[in-house]
Design a protein around this motif. Sequence first.
Motif, PDB file in Angstrom:
ATOM      1  N   ASP A  39       0.817  -1.217   0.000  1.00  0.00           N
ATOM      2  CA  ASP A  39       0.000   0.000   0.000  1.00  0.00           C
ATOM      3  C   ASP A  39       0.851   1.267   0.000  1.00  0.00           C
ATOM      4  O   ASP A  39       0.432   2.300  -0.546  1.00  0.00           O
ATOM      5  N   LYS A  40       2.037   1.192   0.593  1.00  0.00           N
ATOM      6  CA  LYS A  40       2.842   2.403   0.793  1.00  0.00           C
ATOM      7  C   LYS A  40       3.929   2.602  -0.264  1.00  0.00           C
ATOM      8  O   LYS A  40       4.276   3.742  -0.579  1.00  0.00           O
ATOM      9  N   VAL A  41       4.484   1.529  -0.782  1.00  0.00           N
ATOM     10  CA  VAL A  41       5.608   1.622  -1.723  1.00  0.00           C
ATOM     11  C   VAL A  41       5.094   1.893  -3.132  1.00  0.00           C
ATOM     12  O   VAL A  41       4.099   1.314  -3.571  1.00  0.00           O
ATOM     13  N   SER A  42       5.791   2.764  -3.864  1.00  0.00           N
ATOM     14  CA  SER A  42       5.324   3.199  -5.190  1.00  0.00           C
ATOM     15  C   SER A  42       5.766   2.313  -6.335  1.00  0.00           C
ATOM     16  O   SER A  42       5.122   2.291  -7.387  1.00  0.00           O
ATOM     17  N   GLY A  43       6.900   1.613  -6.177  1.00  0.00           N
ATOM     18  CA  GLY A  43       7.361   0.847  -7.326  1.00  0.00           C
ATOM     19  C   GLY A  43       8.573  -0.011  -7.047  1.00  0.00           C
ATOM     20  O   GLY A  43       9.021  -0.169  -5.908  1.00  0.00           O
ATOM     21  N   VAL A  44       9.103  -0.562  -8.142  1.00  0.00           N
ATOM     22  CA  VAL A  44      10.245  -1.471  -8.103  1.00  0.00           C
ATOM     23  C   VAL A  44      11.311  -0.918  -9.043  1.00  0.00           C
ATOM     24  O   VAL A  44      11.013  -0.552 -10.182  1.00  0.00           O
ATOM     25  N   ALA A  45      12.547  -0.852  -8.581  1.00  0.00           N
ATOM     26  CA  ALA A  45      13.667  -0.371  -9.396  1.00  0.00           C
ATOM     27  C   ALA A  45      14.571  -1.537  -9.740  1.00  0.00           C
ATOM     28  O   ALA A  45      14.660  -2.514  -8.997  1.00  0.00           O
ATOM     29  N   MET A  46      15.252  -1.431 -10.893  1.00  0.00           N
ATOM     30  CA  MET A  46      16.100  -2.553 -11.305  1.00  0.00           C
ATOM     31  C   MET A  46      17.271  -2.107 -12.168  1.00  0.00           C
ATOM     32  O   MET A  46      17.277  -1.023 -12.738  1.00  0.00           O
ATOM     33  N   HIS A  47      18.300  -3.025 -12.237  1.00  0.00           N
ATOM     34  CA  HIS A  47      19.513  -2.837 -13.029  1.00  0.00           C
ATOM     35  C   HIS A  47      19.587  -3.903 -14.116  1.00  0.00           C
ATOM     36  O   HIS A  47      18.783  -4.826 -14.148  1.00  0.00           O
ATOM     37  N   TRP A  48      20.635  -3.834 -14.963  1.00  0.00           N
ATOM     38  CA  TRP A  48      20.681  -4.737 -16.120  1.00  0.00           C
ATOM     39  C   TRP A  48      21.807  -5.774 -16.086  1.00  0.00           C
ATOM     40  O   TRP A  48      22.008  -6.520 -17.039  1.00  0.00           O
ATOM     41  N   TYR A  49      22.563  -5.882 -15.002  1.00  0.00           N
ATOM     42  CA  TYR A  49      23.842  -6.583 -15.037  1.00  0.00           C
ATOM     43  C   TYR A  49      23.756  -8.109 -15.160  1.00  0.00           C
ATOM     44  O   TYR A  49      24.802  -8.758 -15.272  1.00  0.00           O
ATOM     45  N   THR A  50      22.573  -8.679 -15.149  1.00  0.00           N
ATOM     46  CA  THR A  50      22.459 -10.144 -15.299  1.00  0.00           C
ATOM     47  C   THR A  50      21.678 -10.538 -16.549  1.00  0.00           C
ATOM     48  O   THR A  50      21.104 -11.617 -16.619  1.00  0.00           O
ATOM     49  N   GLY A  51      21.673  -9.674 -17.554  1.00  0.00           N
ATOM     50  CA  GLY A  51      21.050 -10.050 -18.823  1.00  0.00           C
ATOM     51  C   GLY A  51      19.690  -9.419 -19.038  1.00  0.00           C
ATOM     52  O   GLY A  51      19.250  -8.557 -18.276  1.00  0.00           O
ATOM     53  N   ASP A  52      19.012  -9.866 -20.093  1.00  0.00           N
ATOM     54  CA  ASP A  52      17.764  -9.247 -20.541  1.00  0.00           C
ATOM     55  C   ASP A  52      16.652  -9.295 -19.494  1.00  0.00           C
ATOM     56  O   ASP A  52      16.223  -8.277 -18.979  1.00  0.00           O
TER      57      ASP A  52
END
Length: 447
Positions: free
Chosen positions: A262-275
């Motif tokens: 309910d409180k968190v707005s989203g998910v962030a991510m990086h690309w270092y392990t492939g597509d």
Amino acid sequence: MEMEMVKVITTDYEKQEYWKTEERSMEEINDCMHVLNLYPELTVQTIEGFGGAFTEAAAVSFESLNEKSKEEFLEGYFGNDGLRYTMGRMHMNSCDFALGNYTYVEEGDDTLTSFDVSHDQKTIFPLIKSAMNRAGQELSMLLSPWSPPAYMKTNAEMNNGGKLKESYYKLWAEYYAKYILACKKEGIQIKYLTVQNEPAATQTWDSCVYTAREEGIFASDYLIPALEKAGLSEIQVFIWDHNKEAMYERAKESFEVPGCRDKVSGVAMHWYTGDHFDAICAVKRAFPEKKVFFTEGCVEYSRFADSGEVQKAEMYAHDMLGNLKAGVEAFLDWNLLLDEKGGPNHVGNFCAAPMMCDGKGGLTKRLSYYYIGHFSRYIKPGAKQIMTTCYTDAVKVLAFLNTDGERVVVILNKGDRDVQLSIRENGNGTYINSGAHSIMTVCFVKK
């Protein structure tokens, strides 16, 4: 073709051409087997922007440039003739791309009375302000910590992982709020916040490990309440901020913590392990109300030092296109600028940046810089992705609808052969050639 104008931007977008369509009948276009269909009535996510990271390494590298190169850097990223970035990322406390470990408090300060951001006032803040001046607007900034102060951690050091002691959850949450308020006083608006950079990685540099459940508890029970208490309830908090392959599992487990979803707005991510583009789709399907931001990626010298410039640039475009196609709302590259060695970095973790110093006060632009521009220059904040279909997988295609009605189509050809395409919308279209190992952006407004 029923369009006001068709503009094709080739690989080096500084060389623009207005492309005149061949005379073709609608029957020929509709019968063509080489079709790329656009469906602007079918929209997906809304873009919030593009940007890069204002690390201490970037700030120090910027100061080493001569005045002409400083102007070129600012215009190249934030001016109308450049990448037109509207976002940025900052590190709270030091990261690997800093000159060494540092915090804003004295060791052992359990009241934060020694809190002082003068370190960043001398280095990072001035670069951000210069960027905003060139952009002519505030930048939407995302803030990420790499490590709490050593005394708050189980391993008593900022490097080599360790965990945040439970007894310091509340104080560490207040630390975020104090830093954001300090930035606000400087005229730097933090709009987004990630709980922790790479919370599953024990690195030789600044790092701190959380389980998914610990991250969910810290976010929902400590961090967000601390922000609200400080009058910062508008800050959007993101979890994970690590590689794509595990983002769905991490989000699922964190969001099982009561109150976290309910409180968190989203998910962030990086690309270092492939597509792992389908991992983004999985998060979007399971949690459709959440945003997904790409918050870090670079060409690592430890893995790709010997690859050619075309390969490195295509790596950027391939990942950007795949992430955006899967539903990402924002793209944040890693360091905006580095020295000629790929640093400075206090543990020797060197990498490339789209712009780099030449060691003589000058500036060089990598091919990746131009490939990024095929997205960031033309896909504007507020644009919506529109659905496409294409007759072949020899090219990768992405299309957006800007708020003014302009269609933006990015076409990436990583193959060794040219590909003929008929771009078509509602029965109207034209022909175009996608050259081998090329990227192009097609912009047009429908009459």
